[in-house]
Design a protein around this motif. Sequence first.
Motif, PDB file in Angstrom:
ATOM      1  N   LEU A 107       0.805  -1.226   0.000  1.00 18.95           N
ATOM      2  CA  LEU A 107       0.000   0.000   0.000  1.00 18.95           C
ATOM      3  C   LEU A 107       0.834   1.270   0.000  1.00 18.95           C
ATOM      4  O   LEU A 107       0.379   2.306  -0.479  1.00 18.95           O
ATOM      5  CB  LEU A 107      -0.964  -0.015   1.187  1.00 18.95           C
ATOM      6  CG  LEU A 107      -1.981  -1.158   1.162  1.00 18.95           C
ATOM      7  CD1 LEU A 107      -2.867  -1.097   2.399  1.00 18.95           C
ATOM      8  CD2 LEU A 107      -2.819  -1.132  -0.099  1.00 18.95           C
ATOM      9  N   ASP A 108       2.057   1.214   0.511  1.00 19.96           N
ATOM     10  CA  ASP A 108       2.904   2.401   0.499  1.00 19.96           C
ATOM     11  C   ASP A 108       3.426   2.722  -0.900  1.00 19.96           C
ATOM     12  O   ASP A 108       4.001   3.782  -1.117  1.00 19.96           O
ATOM     13  CB  ASP A 108       4.065   2.263   1.497  1.00 19.96           C
ATOM     14  CG  ASP A 108       4.914   1.026   1.260  1.00 19.96           C
ATOM     15  OD1 ASP A 108       4.357  -0.013   0.839  1.00 19.96           O
ATOM     16  OD2 ASP A 108       6.126   1.091   1.509  1.00 19.96           O
ATOM     17  N   GLN A 109       3.186   1.837  -1.845  1.00 22.26           N
ATOM     18  CA  GLN A 109       3.615   2.069  -3.217  1.00 22.26           C
ATOM     19  C   GLN A 109       2.460   2.497  -4.125  1.00 22.26           C
ATOM     20  O   GLN A 109       2.640   2.652  -5.326  1.00 22.26           O
ATOM     21  CB  GLN A 109       4.284   0.810  -3.763  1.00 22.26           C
ATOM     22  CG  GLN A 109       5.544   0.475  -2.995  1.00 22.26           C
ATOM     23  CD  GLN A 109       6.178  -0.829  -3.416  1.00 22.26           C
ATOM     24  OE1 GLN A 109       5.767  -1.450  -4.391  1.00 22.26           O
ATOM     25  NE2 GLN A 109       7.200  -1.242  -2.696  1.00 22.26           N
ATOM     26  N   PHE A 110       1.265   2.691  -3.527  1.00 25.95           N
ATOM     27  CA  PHE A 110       0.098   3.149  -4.288  1.00 25.95           C
ATOM     28  C   PHE A 110       0.150   4.660  -4.424  1.00 25.95           C
ATOM     29  O   PHE A 110       0.662   5.356  -3.559  1.00 25.95           O
ATOM     30  CB  PHE A 110      -1.196   2.766  -3.575  1.00 25.95           C
ATOM     31  CG  PHE A 110      -1.653   1.355  -3.824  1.00 25.95           C
ATOM     32  CD1 PHE A 110      -2.983   1.094  -4.065  1.00 25.95           C
ATOM     33  CD2 PHE A 110      -0.770   0.287  -3.808  1.00 25.95           C
ATOM     34  CE1 PHE A 110      -3.422  -0.195  -4.283  1.00 25.95           C
ATOM     35  CE2 PHE A 110      -1.188  -0.995  -4.030  1.00 25.95           C
ATOM     36  CZ  PHE A 110      -2.522  -1.243  -4.271  1.00 25.95           C
ATOM     37  N   ASP A 111      -0.467   5.156  -5.482  1.00 24.77           N
ATOM     38  CA  ASP A 111      -0.558   6.591  -5.725  1.00 24.77           C
ATOM     39  C   ASP A 111      -1.748   7.149  -4.956  1.00 24.77           C
ATOM     40  O   ASP A 111      -2.894   6.816  -5.242  1.00 24.77           O
ATOM     41  CB  ASP A 111      -0.719   6.847  -7.219  1.00 24.77           C
ATOM     42  CG  ASP A 111      -0.762   8.318  -7.573  1.00 24.77           C
ATOM     43  OD1 ASP A 111      -0.532   9.159  -6.678  1.00 24.77           O
ATOM     44  OD2 ASP A 111      -1.018   8.626  -8.742  1.00 24.77           O
ATOM     45  N   ASP A 112      -1.497   7.985  -3.949  1.00 22.43           N
ATOM     46  CA  ASP A 112      -2.576   8.553  -3.135  1.00 22.43           C
ATOM     47  C   ASP A 112      -3.411   9.579  -3.887  1.00 22.43           C
ATOM     48  O   ASP A 112      -4.440  10.018  -3.395  1.00 22.43           O
ATOM     49  CB  ASP A 112      -2.028   9.179  -1.856  1.00 22.43           C
ATOM     50  CG  ASP A 112      -1.701   8.126  -0.801  1.00 22.43           C
ATOM     51  OD1 ASP A 112      -2.316   7.043  -0.837  1.00 22.43           O
ATOM     52  OD2 ASP A 112      -0.834   8.380   0.042  1.00 22.43           O
ATOM     53  N   ASP A 113      -2.984   9.981  -5.080  1.00 25.28           N
ATOM     54  CA  ASP A 113      -3.764  10.929  -5.874  1.00 25.28           C
ATOM     55  C   ASP A 113      -4.798  10.226  -6.747  1.00 25.28           C
ATOM     56  O   ASP A 113      -5.598  10.865  -7.403  1.00 25.28           O
ATOM     57  CB  ASP A 113      -2.850  11.775  -6.768  1.00 25.28           C
ATOM     58  CG  ASP A 113      -1.947  12.676  -5.948  1.00 25.28           C
ATOM     59  OD1 ASP A 113      -2.364  13.074  -4.834  1.00 25.28           O
ATOM     60  OD2 ASP A 113      -0.826  12.975  -6.404  1.00 25.28           O
ATOM     61  N   ASP A 114      -4.787   8.896  -6.736  1.00 24.27           N
ATOM     62  CA  ASP A 114      -5.732   8.096  -7.530  1.00 24.27           C
ATOM     63  C   ASP A 114      -7.159   8.364  -7.044  1.00 24.27           C
ATOM     64  O   ASP A 114      -7.437   8.284  -5.859  1.00 24.27           O
ATOM     65  CB  ASP A 114      -5.377   6.616  -7.366  1.00 24.27           C
ATOM     66  CG  ASP A 114      -6.220   5.687  -8.210  1.00 24.27           C
ATOM     67  OD1 ASP A 114      -7.134   6.166  -8.898  1.00 24.27           O
ATOM     68  OD2 ASP A 114      -5.963   4.488  -8.170  1.00 24.27           O
ATOM     69  N   GLU A 115      -8.055   8.677  -7.974  1.00 20.51           N
ATOM     70  CA  GLU A 115      -9.438   8.988  -7.590  1.00 20.51           C
ATOM     71  C   GLU A 115     -10.169   7.777  -7.006  1.00 20.51           C
ATOM     72  O   GLU A 115     -11.176   7.916  -6.325  1.00 20.51           O
ATOM     73  CB  GLU A 115     -10.225   9.553  -8.776  1.00 20.51           C
ATOM     74  CG  GLU A 115     -10.577   8.555  -9.857  1.00 20.51           C
ATOM     75  CD  GLU A 115      -9.464   8.279 -10.862  1.00 20.51           C
ATOM     76  OE1 GLU A 115      -9.631   7.357 -11.668  1.00 20.51           O
ATOM     77  OE2 GLU A 115      -8.437   8.971 -10.830  1.00 20.51           O
ATOM     78  N   ALA A 116      -9.676   6.562  -7.247  1.00 19.21           N
ATOM     79  CA  ALA A 116     -10.317   5.354  -6.724  1.00 19.21           C
ATOM     80  C   ALA A 116      -9.883   5.068  -5.288  1.00 19.21           C
ATOM     81  O   ALA A 116     -10.356   4.129  -4.686  1.00 19.21           O
ATOM     82  CB  ALA A 116      -9.996   4.165  -7.610  1.00 19.21           C
ATOM     83  N   GLY A 117      -9.015   5.875  -4.739  1.00 23.58           N
ATOM     84  CA  GLY A 117      -8.551   5.664  -3.370  1.00 23.58           C
ATOM     85  C   GLY A 117      -7.145   5.133  -3.379  1.00 23.58           C
ATOM     86  O   GLY A 117      -6.878   4.065  -3.894  1.00 23.58           O
ATOM     87  N   GLY A 118      -6.239   5.905  -2.793  1.00 25.80           N
ATOM     88  CA  GLY A 118      -4.848   5.490  -2.742  1.00 25.80           C
ATOM     89  C   GLY A 118      -4.599   4.548  -1.588  1.00 25.80           C
ATOM     90  O   GLY A 118      -5.510   4.084  -0.906  1.00 25.80           O
ATOM     91  N   GLY A 119      -3.320   4.281  -1.365  1.00 31.03           N
ATOM     92  CA  GLY A 119      -2.930   3.355  -0.321  1.00 31.03           C
ATOM     93  C   GLY A 119      -3.387   3.764   1.060  1.00 31.03           C
ATOM     94  O   GLY A 119      -3.793   2.922   1.858  1.00 31.03           O
ATOM     95  N   GLY A 120      -3.350   5.052   1.360  1.00 31.62           N
ATOM     96  CA  GLY A 120      -3.779   5.529   2.679  1.00 31.62           C
ATOM     97  C   GLY A 120      -5.257   5.298   2.921  1.00 31.62           C
ATOM     98  O   GLY A 120      -5.665   4.894   4.021  1.00 31.62           O
ATOM     99  N   GLU A 121      -6.071   5.538   1.906  1.00 33.88           N
ATOM    100  CA  GLU A 121      -7.519   5.315   2.047  1.00 33.88           C
ATOM    101  C   GLU A 121      -7.833   3.826   2.156  1.00 33.88           C
ATOM    102  O   GLU A 121      -8.683   3.421   2.945  1.00 33.88           O
ATOM    103  CB  GLU A 121      -8.270   5.938   0.870  1.00 33.88           C
ATOM    104  CG  GLU A 121      -8.264   7.450   0.897  1.00 33.88           C
ATOM    105  CD  GLU A 121      -9.026   8.060  -0.268  1.00 33.88           C
ATOM    106  OE1 GLU A 121      -9.719   7.315  -1.003  1.00 33.88           O
ATOM    107  OE2 GLU A 121      -8.931   9.279  -0.448  1.00 33.88           O
ATOM    108  N   ILE A 122      -7.136   3.017   1.384  1.00 36.83           N
ATOM    109  CA  ILE A 122      -7.335   1.568   1.457  1.00 36.83           C
ATOM    110  C   ILE A 122      -6.922   1.059   2.832  1.00 36.83           C
ATOM    111  O   ILE A 122      -7.610   0.241   3.435  1.00 36.83           O
ATOM    112  CB  ILE A 122      -6.552   0.854   0.333  1.00 36.83           C
ATOM    113  CG1 ILE A 122      -7.199   1.172  -1.018  1.00 36.83           C
ATOM    114  CG2 ILE A 122      -6.498  -0.648   0.572  1.00 36.83           C
ATOM    115  CD1 ILE A 122      -6.422   0.690  -2.205  1.00 36.83           C
ATOM    116  N   GLN A 123      -5.826   1.566   3.350  1.00 35.84           N
ATOM    117  CA  GLN A 123      -5.343   1.161   4.667  1.00 35.84           C
ATOM    118  C   GLN A 123      -6.358   1.525   5.752  1.00 35.84           C
ATOM    119  O   GLN A 123      -6.592   0.748   6.680  1.00 35.84           O
ATOM    120  CB  GLN A 123      -3.996   1.839   4.945  1.00 35.84           C
ATOM    121  CG  GLN A 123      -3.095   1.038   5.809  1.00 35.84           C
ATOM    122  CD  GLN A 123      -1.673   1.584   5.829  1.00 35.84           C
ATOM    123  OE1 GLN A 123      -1.189   2.159   4.848  1.00 35.84           O
ATOM    124  NE2 GLN A 123      -1.011   1.392   6.924  1.00 35.84           N
ATOM    125  N   ALA A 124      -6.999   2.672   5.627  1.00 34.42           N
ATOM    126  CA  ALA A 124      -8.025   3.077   6.596  1.00 34.42           C
ATOM    127  C   ALA A 124      -9.223   2.131   6.538  1.00 34.42           C
ATOM    128  O   ALA A 124      -9.776   1.752   7.579  1.00 34.42           O
ATOM    129  CB  ALA A 124      -8.460   4.519   6.328  1.00 34.42           C
TER     130      ALA A 124
END
Length: 122
Positions: free
Chosen positions: A46-63
């Motif tokens: 998840l730390d390698q996901f783009d947090d600017d992605d409109e589908a939800g980045g790694g931080g949103e998925i982690q939450a």
Amino acid sequence: MSPLERVARMASGKAVVVFSVSGCCMCYVVKRLLLGMGVGPTVYELDQFDDDDEAGGGGEIQAVLAHLLAEGTGGAGGAKNAAGVPAVFVGGKLLGGVEEVMSSHINGSLVPLLKQAGALWL
């Protein structure tokens, strides 16, 4: 697509899915256990996901994962696993975090779950 829908789609794609963060020692333990058993899990770092992605980045998925883990353990796991990783899905269903995976392994219920999901053949 909401982060919850994205997690559901990602988790249902393969027999075993591990949501991880590359520097997390507990994530490493879970991945090594599964690999040592002969399971090749799909791993999302998840730390390698783009947090600017409109589908939800790694931080949103982690939450979302932290919330799901807290629900799955009656709220107790949320305090222990506030980071939301590792989160392990077997056959598209949430198994849990490191404690649930290790507990399943020790009590003998992990192998049948993996066989049922098609991740193990022996």
